[in-house]
Design a protein around this motif. Structure first.
Motif, PDB file in Angstrom:
ATOM      1  N   ALA A   1     -32.810 -87.870  59.782  1.00  0.00           N
ATOM      2  CA  ALA A   1     -33.867 -87.269  58.933  1.00  0.00           C
ATOM      3  C   ALA A   1     -34.431 -88.486  58.909  1.00  0.00           C
ATOM      4  O   ALA A   1     -35.949 -88.350  58.291  1.00  0.00           O
ATOM      5  CB  ALA A   1     -32.611 -87.883  57.852  1.00  0.00           C
ATOM      6  N   ASP A   2     -34.834 -89.609  59.009  1.00  0.00           N
ATOM      7  CA  ASP A   2     -36.057 -90.433  58.828  1.00  0.00           C
ATOM      8  C   ASP A   2     -36.933 -90.403  60.316  1.00  0.00           C
ATOM      9  O   ASP A   2     -37.948 -90.334  59.546  1.00  0.00           O
ATOM     10  CB  ASP A   2     -34.893 -92.209  59.526  1.00  0.00           C
TER      11      ASP A   2
ATOM     12  N   GLU B   1     -39.104 -87.719  59.240  1.00  0.00           N
ATOM     13  CA  GLU B   1     -40.142 -88.042  57.823  1.00  0.00           C
ATOM     14  C   GLU B   1     -40.720 -89.486  58.040  1.00  0.00           C
ATOM     15  O   GLU B   1     -42.385 -89.027  57.441  1.00  0.00           O
ATOM     16  CB  GLU B   1     -39.054 -88.774  56.579  1.00  0.00           C
TER      17      GLU B   1
ATOM     18  N   ARG C   1     -38.769 -80.614  55.929  1.00  0.00           N
ATOM     19  CA  ARG C   1     -39.138 -81.342  55.258  1.00  0.00           C
ATOM     20  C   ARG C   1     -38.017 -80.601  54.041  1.00  0.00           C
ATOM     21  O   ARG C   1     -37.404 -81.242  53.493  1.00  0.00           O
ATOM     22  CB  ARG C   1     -40.086 -81.348  54.382  1.00  0.00           C
TER      23      ARG C   1
ATOM     24  N   VAL D   1     -34.697 -82.201  55.024  1.00  0.00           N
ATOM     25  CA  VAL D   1     -34.566 -83.479  55.162  1.00  0.00           C
ATOM     26  C   VAL D   1     -33.140 -84.048  54.037  1.00  0.00           C
ATOM     27  O   VAL D   1     -31.886 -84.827  54.436  1.00  0.00           O
ATOM     28  CB  VAL D   1     -35.246 -84.965  55.412  1.00  0.00           C
ATOM     29  N   ALA D   2     -32.025 -83.316  53.249  1.00  0.00           N
ATOM     30  CA  ALA D   2     -31.810 -83.926  52.723  1.00  0.00           C
ATOM     31  C   ALA D   2     -29.944 -83.687  52.937  1.00  0.00           C
ATOM     32  O   ALA D   2     -29.357 -84.530  53.192  1.00  0.00           O
ATOM     33  CB  ALA D   2     -31.927 -83.850  50.724  1.00  0.00           C
ATOM     34  N   GLU D   3     -30.008 -82.709  53.163  1.00  0.00           N
ATOM     35  CA  GLU D   3     -29.071 -81.899  54.172  1.00  0.00           C
ATOM     36  C   GLU D   3     -28.921 -82.689  55.309  1.00  0.00           C
ATOM     37  O   GLU D   3     -27.714 -82.994  55.984  1.00  0.00           O
ATOM     38  CB  GLU D   3     -29.195 -80.366  54.004  1.00  0.00           C
TER      39      GLU D   3
ATOM     40  N   ARG E   1     -29.704 -85.295  56.102  1.00  0.00           N
ATOM     41  CA  ARG E   1     -29.364 -87.284  55.957  1.00  0.00           C
ATOM     42  C   ARG E   1     -27.288 -87.096  55.841  1.00  0.00           C
ATOM     43  O   ARG E   1     -26.973 -88.204  55.917  1.00  0.00           O
ATOM     44  CB  ARG E   1     -29.978 -87.801  55.155  1.00  0.00           C
ATOM     45  N   ARG E   2     -26.723 -86.396  55.198  1.00  0.00           N
ATOM     46  CA  ARG E   2     -25.694 -86.084  54.449  1.00  0.00           C
ATOM     47  C   ARG E   2     -25.088 -85.747  55.663  1.00  0.00           C
ATOM     48  O   ARG E   2     -23.552 -85.957  55.145  1.00  0.00           O
ATOM     49  CB  ARG E   2     -25.605 -85.325  53.646  1.00  0.00           C
TER      50      ARG E   2
END
Length: 352
Positions: free
Chosen positions: A127-128, A131, A193, A196-198, A200-201
């Motif tokens: 994820a990092d 981004e 984009r 990404v939130a999913e 990262r988890r």
């Protein structure tokens, strides 16, 4: 109100952009009742003062807003109306994205071919990296590939690359498990984009290739599907291989350089490297301490090119490899080389 001050429904329809049948429907719904109805003929008349509401109603219905929501917007003040519109648009976009992703998964299953396992990566690290690298993308009509991220995998590493032609950003990741195959494709940046939130988890993410995209299999979470772009990605390897020799190398504290860039008032920034310092701006008051090897050099950047390259660098110190005032500059961490950005300077501007 005298009939001379009223408009027949046909005239009002033309002036408001609504059809006569739509006006009758909105009248029956109570959203836009006529100013007057002839008791004998039943003919409807509207006033000029109703045009603003009719026009507003037409515009709201053009974006498919439900009648109840449109009524609330029309009855609200400007601030509340704006909030209601934003809330509606957010709901529509969220629903559309959910439908698109589900459709992509359905399409991939219709192919009848299981996904090709590519690599397993640590979710937060991936994820990092997404981004960081996506800061070098651009939305340019006619060149959608500049909004994509190049995904390249081999048994030793996974490399993510993006370019807007003025910057090129690349990060290399070590897979949590060795890559199963050698594989490369360009993935839609907007899809990444959104995912990404999913990503990262999820502690681990398995990347599978499908006929038209990649499927990101997340531990304990729903799969994410990202489309592939068919356009040819710029030959970034040739560009990197043809970079001229470095003439001046500078190591400077990342936070100090970022603060200097943030404090600079202009859109174009002059950098000067002399002795053991770096100066930001044409008339700097506080040069930044720096470790410099090589001759003094003066060059300029657009803020929107330089700032993302510095801000995404990993670690406390940034290393800049300079090649001349009009040659590409390589920007990376002073102690880690897995994220690298190449940025183009611009011709010096006397106004900076």
């Amino acid at each position: 109100m005298p009939h001379s001050e009223l408009m027949p429904i046909g005239v009002f329809a033309r002036r408001s952009g609504l059809t006569s049948s739509a006006l009758r429907f909105y009248a029956d719904c109570g959203l836009l009742p006529p100013a007057e109805v002839d008791p004998d003929s039943g003919y409807r008349y509207y006033s000029a003062g109703q045009l603003a509401r009719a026009t507003g109603l037409r515009r709201l219905r053009e974006i498919a807003m439900p009648l109840a929501t449109a009524e609330a917007v029309l009855g609200a003040g400007p601030g509340e109306a704006s909030r209601l519109i934003d809330e509606y648009v957010g709901t529509v976009l969220g629903d559309a994205e959910a439908v698109r992703r589900q459709a992509a998964l359905i399409k991939s299953s219709l192919a009848g071919v299981p996904g090709l396992p590519i690599a397993v990566l640590m979710g937060p690290v991936l994820a990092d990296a997404i981004e960081q690298v996506l800061t070098a993308t651009a939305r340019e009509p006619g060149m959608p590939v500049l909004g994509g991220l190049r995904f390249e995998a081999d048994p030793e590493a996974v490399t993510l690359t993006a370019t807007d032609r003025y910057r090129l950003s690349s990060r290399t990741l070590v897979p949590a498990e060795p890559a199963a195959v050698t594989w490369a494709a360009t993935v839609d940046g907007d899809d990444l984009r959104a995912a990404v939130a999913e990503i990262r988890r999820s502690a681990r993410v398995r990347v599978d290739a499908t006929p038209h995209g990649i499927r990101l299999r997340l531990a304990g979470r729903a799969d994410q599907h990202c489309r592939l772009l068919s356009e040819e990605f710029p030959d970034h390897r040739l560009m990197l291989a043809s970079l001229p020799e470095v003439t001046t190398r500078v190591t400077v504290a990342k936070d100090a350089l970022l603060r200097a860039l943030e404090d600079h008032p202009g859109e174009r920034i002059a950098l000067s490297v002399t002795g053991q310092a770096m100066s930001v701006g044409a008339h700097p008051t506080s040069p930044l301490p720096a470790a410099v090897t090589g001759p003094a050099l003066h060059l300029s950047f657009e803020l929107i090119t330089l700032y993302p390259a510095v801000s995404t660098a990993i670690g406390p110190d940034v290393l800049l490899d300079l090649r001349g005032p009009d040659r590409p500059v390589t920007i990376r961490s002073a102690d880690r080389g897995d994220l690298t950005t190449v940025a183009m300077p611009v011709k010096p501007d006397q106004s900076t």
